[in-house]
Design a protein around this motif. Structure first.
Motif, PDB file in Angstrom:
ATOM      1  N   MET A   1       0.830  -1.183   0.000  1.00  0.00           N
ATOM      2  CA  MET A   1       0.000   0.000   0.000  1.00  0.00           C
ATOM      3  C   MET A   1       0.874   1.246   0.000  1.00  0.00           C
ATOM      4  SD  MET A   1      -3.164  -0.284   2.607  1.00  0.00           S
ATOM      5  CE  MET A   1      -4.434  -1.447   2.456  1.00  0.00           C
ATOM      6  N   THR A   2       0.295   2.298  -0.467  1.00  0.00           N
ATOM      7  CA  THR A   2       0.995   3.578  -0.419  1.00  0.00           C
ATOM      8  C   THR A   2       0.701   4.265   0.907  1.00  0.00           C
ATOM      9  OG1 THR A   2      -0.833   4.848  -1.356  1.00  0.00           O
ATOM     10  CG2 THR A   2       0.710   3.829  -2.930  1.00  0.00           C
ATOM     11  N   MET A   3       1.402   5.359   1.149  1.00  0.00           N
ATOM     12  CA  MET A   3       1.217   6.076   2.403  1.00  0.00           C
ATOM     13  C   MET A   3      -0.232   6.554   2.539  1.00  0.00           C
ATOM     14  SD  MET A   3       3.081   9.480   3.979  1.00  0.00           S
ATOM     15  CE  MET A   3       2.511  10.603   2.736  1.00  0.00           C
ATOM     16  N   PHE A   4      -0.811   7.060   1.482  1.00  0.00           N
ATOM     17  CA  PHE A   4      -2.168   7.588   1.587  1.00  0.00           C
ATOM     18  C   PHE A   4      -3.206   6.470   1.677  1.00  0.00           C
ATOM     19  CE2 PHE A   4       0.150  11.293   0.109  1.00  0.00           C
ATOM     20  CZ  PHE A   4      -0.300  12.237   1.035  1.00  0.00           C
ATOM     21  N   GLU A   5      -2.929   5.333   1.128  1.00  0.00           N
ATOM     22  CA  GLU A   5      -3.831   4.193   1.302  1.00  0.00           C
ATOM     23  C   GLU A   5      -3.826   3.734   2.764  1.00  0.00           C
ATOM     24  OE1 GLU A   5      -3.767   2.074  -3.101  1.00  0.00           O
ATOM     25  OE2 GLU A   5      -2.150   1.641  -1.685  1.00  0.00           O
ATOM     26  N   GLU A   6      -2.661   3.715   3.392  1.00  0.00           N
ATOM     27  CA  GLU A   6      -2.569   3.362   4.818  1.00  0.00           C
ATOM     28  C   GLU A   6      -3.258   4.402   5.694  1.00  0.00           C
ATOM     29  OE1 GLU A   6      -1.756   0.727   6.510  1.00  0.00           O
ATOM     30  OE2 GLU A   6      -1.065  -0.372   4.772  1.00  0.00           O
ATOM     31  N   LEU A   7      -3.044   5.675   5.360  1.00  0.00           N
ATOM     32  CA  LEU A   7      -3.716   6.731   6.130  1.00  0.00           C
ATOM     33  C   LEU A   7      -5.232   6.631   5.966  1.00  0.00           C
ATOM     34  CD1 LEU A   7      -1.368   9.788   5.479  1.00  0.00           C
ATOM     35  CD2 LEU A   7      -1.751   8.617   7.656  1.00  0.00           C
ATOM     36  N   TYR A   8      -5.695   6.325   4.766  1.00  0.00           N
ATOM     37  CA  TYR A   8      -7.125   6.161   4.531  1.00  0.00           C
ATOM     38  C   TYR A   8      -7.670   4.997   5.363  1.00  0.00           C
ATOM     39  CZ  TYR A   8     -11.559   5.242   2.270  1.00  0.00           C
ATOM     40  OH  TYR A   8     -12.893   5.022   2.038  1.00  0.00           O
ATOM     41  N   ALA A   9      -6.977   3.868   5.360  1.00  0.00           N
ATOM     42  CA  ALA A   9      -7.426   2.702   6.130  1.00  0.00           C
ATOM     43  C   ALA A   9      -7.484   3.028   7.622  1.00  0.00           C
ATOM     44  CB  ALA A   9      -6.505   1.514   5.875  1.00  0.00           C
ATOM     45  N   LEU A  10      -6.531   3.778   8.103  1.00  0.00           N
ATOM     46  CA  LEU A  10      -6.517   4.175   9.514  1.00  0.00           C
ATOM     47  C   LEU A  10      -7.626   5.185   9.800  1.00  0.00           C
ATOM     48  CD1 LEU A  10      -5.104   3.884  12.233  1.00  0.00           C
ATOM     49  CD2 LEU A  10      -3.485   5.631  11.503  1.00  0.00           C
ATOM     50  N   ALA A  11      -7.862   6.099   8.864  1.00  0.00           N
ATOM     51  CA  ALA A  11      -8.888   7.130   9.043  1.00  0.00           C
ATOM     52  C   ALA A  11     -10.303   6.560   8.945  1.00  0.00           C
ATOM     53  CB  ALA A  11      -8.696   8.239   8.008  1.00  0.00           C
ATOM     54  N   ALA A  12     -10.447   5.341   8.476  1.00  0.00           N
ATOM     55  CA  ALA A  12     -11.774   4.727   8.394  1.00  0.00           C
ATOM     56  C   ALA A  12     -12.370   4.505   9.781  1.00  0.00           C
ATOM     57  CB  ALA A  12     -11.694   3.411   7.630  1.00  0.00           C
ATOM     58  N   SER A  13     -11.525   4.318  10.800  1.00  0.00           N
ATOM     59  CA  SER A  13     -12.025   4.081  12.155  1.00  0.00           C
ATOM     60  C   SER A  13     -11.788   5.248  13.103  1.00  0.00           C
ATOM     61  CB  SER A  13     -11.387   2.819  12.739  1.00  0.00           C
ATOM     62  OG  SER A  13     -10.002   3.006  12.889  1.00  0.00           O
ATOM     63  N   ALA A  14     -11.015   6.227  12.690  1.00  0.00           N
ATOM     64  CA  ALA A  14     -10.723   7.360  13.566  1.00  0.00           C
ATOM     65  C   ALA A  14     -10.364   8.577  12.728  1.00  0.00           C
ATOM     66  CB  ALA A  14      -9.561   7.021  14.497  1.00  0.00           C
ATOM     67  N   THR A  15     -10.743   9.735  13.206  1.00  0.00           N
ATOM     68  CA  THR A  15     -10.312  10.974  12.572  1.00  0.00           C
ATOM     69  C   THR A  15      -8.860  11.192  12.974  1.00  0.00           C
ATOM     70  OG1 THR A  15     -12.537  11.860  12.748  1.00  0.00           O
ATOM     71  CG2 THR A  15     -10.764  13.452  12.416  1.00  0.00           C
ATOM     72  N   LEU A  16      -8.019  11.504  12.025  1.00  0.00           N
ATOM     73  CA  LEU A  16      -6.591  11.645  12.302  1.00  0.00           C
ATOM     74  C   LEU A  16      -6.154  13.101  12.284  1.00  0.00           C
ATOM     75  CD1 LEU A  16      -5.150   8.821  10.030  1.00  0.00           C
ATOM     76  CD2 LEU A  16      -5.686   8.705  12.454  1.00  0.00           C
ATOM     77  N   THR A  17      -5.276  13.420  13.199  1.00  0.00           N
ATOM     78  CA  THR A  17      -4.586  14.701  13.199  1.00  0.00           C
ATOM     79  C   THR A  17      -3.114  14.361  13.059  1.00  0.00           C
ATOM     80  OG1 THR A  17      -6.207  15.689  14.681  1.00  0.00           O
ATOM     81  CG2 THR A  17      -4.083  16.789  14.517  1.00  0.00           C
ATOM     82  N   MET A  18      -2.448  15.016  12.101  1.00  0.00           N
ATOM     83  CA  MET A  18      -1.005  14.788  11.929  1.00  0.00           C
ATOM     84  C   MET A  18      -0.277  16.095  12.203  1.00  0.00           C
ATOM     85  SD  MET A  18      -0.737  12.240   8.649  1.00  0.00           S
ATOM     86  CE  MET A  18       1.024  12.170   8.754  1.00  0.00           C
ATOM     87  N   VAL A  19       0.741  15.995  13.029  1.00  0.00           N
ATOM     88  CA  VAL A  19       1.584  17.141  13.342  1.00  0.00           C
ATOM     89  C   VAL A  19       2.985  16.780  12.891  1.00  0.00           C
ATOM     90  CG1 VAL A  19       2.474  18.628  15.166  1.00  0.00           C
ATOM     91  CG2 VAL A  19       0.149  17.729  15.325  1.00  0.00           C
ATOM     92  N   ILE A  20       3.562  17.629  12.041  1.00  0.00           N
ATOM     93  CA  ILE A  20       4.894  17.359  11.498  1.00  0.00           C
ATOM     94  C   ILE A  20       5.790  18.541  11.855  1.00  0.00           C
ATOM     95  CG2 ILE A  20       6.239  16.897   9.414  1.00  0.00           C
ATOM     96  CD1 ILE A  20       3.601  15.871   8.152  1.00  0.00           C
ATOM     97  N   SER A  21       6.949  18.233  12.427  1.00  0.00           N
ATOM     98  CA  SER A  21       7.919  19.283  12.768  1.00  0.00           C
ATOM     99  C   SER A  21       9.298  18.845  12.311  1.00  0.00           C
ATOM    100  CB  SER A  21       7.906  19.572  14.264  1.00  0.00           C
ATOM    101  OG  SER A  21       8.268  18.430  14.984  1.00  0.00           O
ATOM    102  N   ALA A  22      10.164  19.823  12.046  1.00  0.00           N
ATOM    103  CA  ALA A  22      11.519  19.533  11.571  1.00  0.00           C
ATOM    104  C   ALA A  22      12.536  20.226  12.473  1.00  0.00           C
ATOM    105  CB  ALA A  22      11.697  20.007  10.135  1.00  0.00           C
ATOM    106  N   ASP A  23      13.682  19.549  12.663  1.00  0.00           N
ATOM    107  CA  ASP A  23      14.781  20.111  13.447  1.00  0.00           C
ATOM    108  C   ASP A  23      15.941  20.322  12.475  1.00  0.00           C
ATOM    109  OD1 ASP A  23      16.664  20.876  15.286  1.00  0.00           O
ATOM    110  OD2 ASP A  23      16.772  18.925  16.290  1.00  0.00           O
ATOM    111  N   ASN A  24      16.240  21.597  12.159  1.00  0.00           N
ATOM    112  CA  ASN A  24      17.286  21.916  11.192  1.00  0.00           C
ATOM    113  C   ASN A  24      18.663  21.466  11.650  1.00  0.00           C
ATOM    114  OD1 ASN A  24      15.589  23.066   9.308  1.00  0.00           O
ATOM    115  ND2 ASN A  24      15.734  25.118  10.231  1.00  0.00           N
ATOM    116  N   LYS A  25      18.930  21.523  12.950  1.00  0.00           N
ATOM    117  CA  LYS A  25      20.253  21.169  13.456  1.00  0.00           C
ATOM    118  C   LYS A  25      20.569  19.689  13.236  1.00  0.00           C
ATOM    119  CE  LYS A  25      20.399  24.660  17.079  1.00  0.00           C
ATOM    120  NZ  LYS A  25      20.443  24.896  18.527  1.00  0.00           N
ATOM    121  N   SER A  26      19.597  18.817  13.536  1.00  0.00           N
ATOM    122  CA  SER A  26      19.865  17.377  13.430  1.00  0.00           C
ATOM    123  C   SER A  26      19.472  16.804  12.071  1.00  0.00           C
ATOM    124  CB  SER A  26      19.119  16.625  14.526  1.00  0.00           C
ATOM    125  OG  SER A  26      17.712  16.705  14.308  1.00  0.00           O
TER     126      SER A  26
END
Length: 161
Positions: free
Chosen positions: A1-26
């Motif tokens: 499966m692709t990433m969005f297919e997995e997210l869709y399968a997971l979202a079928a049972s729960a509303t998802l919130t994704m938080v993405i952050s980046a650390d420039n130093k590491s």
């Protein structure tokens, strides 16, 4: 499966919130996938967020597999939670039934108990009182001592003679 297919399968049972952050130093990033259960679809106890920190290359290579594993474990846990709820409901019903039966038994008169048993046990344990007219008797204690000694097989004692 692709990433969005997995997210869709997971979202079928729960509303998802994704938080993405980046650390420039590491050069690493953190992705939090936070499920919020839909009403009557998922167990609220399964709201544990998936929090991952890795490089973008590691996410490209492994994120879909990790997301799939997370979704499968959530489904397994959801099935376990449903089974546990069924067991608890059955135990609750059985407990209520037992309580009802106990209440019914307690409401019936206690006619099965025989009142003659309790006094006979007490009567056997207590010595019979002596008549006041006996010679040398000092009440129940004086009559009980020789009777107890004779009953013990030690013969009779003549305390006053």
């Amino acid at each position: 499966m692709t990433m969005f297919e997995e997210l869709y399968a997971l979202a079928a049972s729960a509303t998802l919130t994704m938080v993405i952050s980046a650390d420039n130093k590491s050069g690493r990033m953190t992705i939090n996938v936070i499920p919020k259960p839909k009403k009557d679809v998922d167990e609220p106890a399964l709201t544990k967020a998936l929090s991952l920190t890795a490089t973008p290359e590691e996410f490209d290579a492994e994120f879909v597999g990790v997301l799939k594993g997370y979704r499968e474990v959530r489904q397994s846990l959801s099935a376990q939670a449903e089974a546990t709820q069924e067991v608890l409901q059955a135990a609750k019903a059985a407990s209520a039934k037992k309580a009802g039966e106990a209440m019914t038994k307690a409401a019936k008169p206690a006619a099965a108990a025989t009142p003659a048993k309790a006094p006979s046990v007490a009567k056997a344990a207590m010595p019979e009182p002596a008549d006041e007219g006996e010679e040398g008797g000092d009440g129940a204690a004086g009559a009980a001592q020789p009777a107890a000694s004779a009953a013990a097989g030690g013969g009779s004692y003549d305390l006053f003679g």
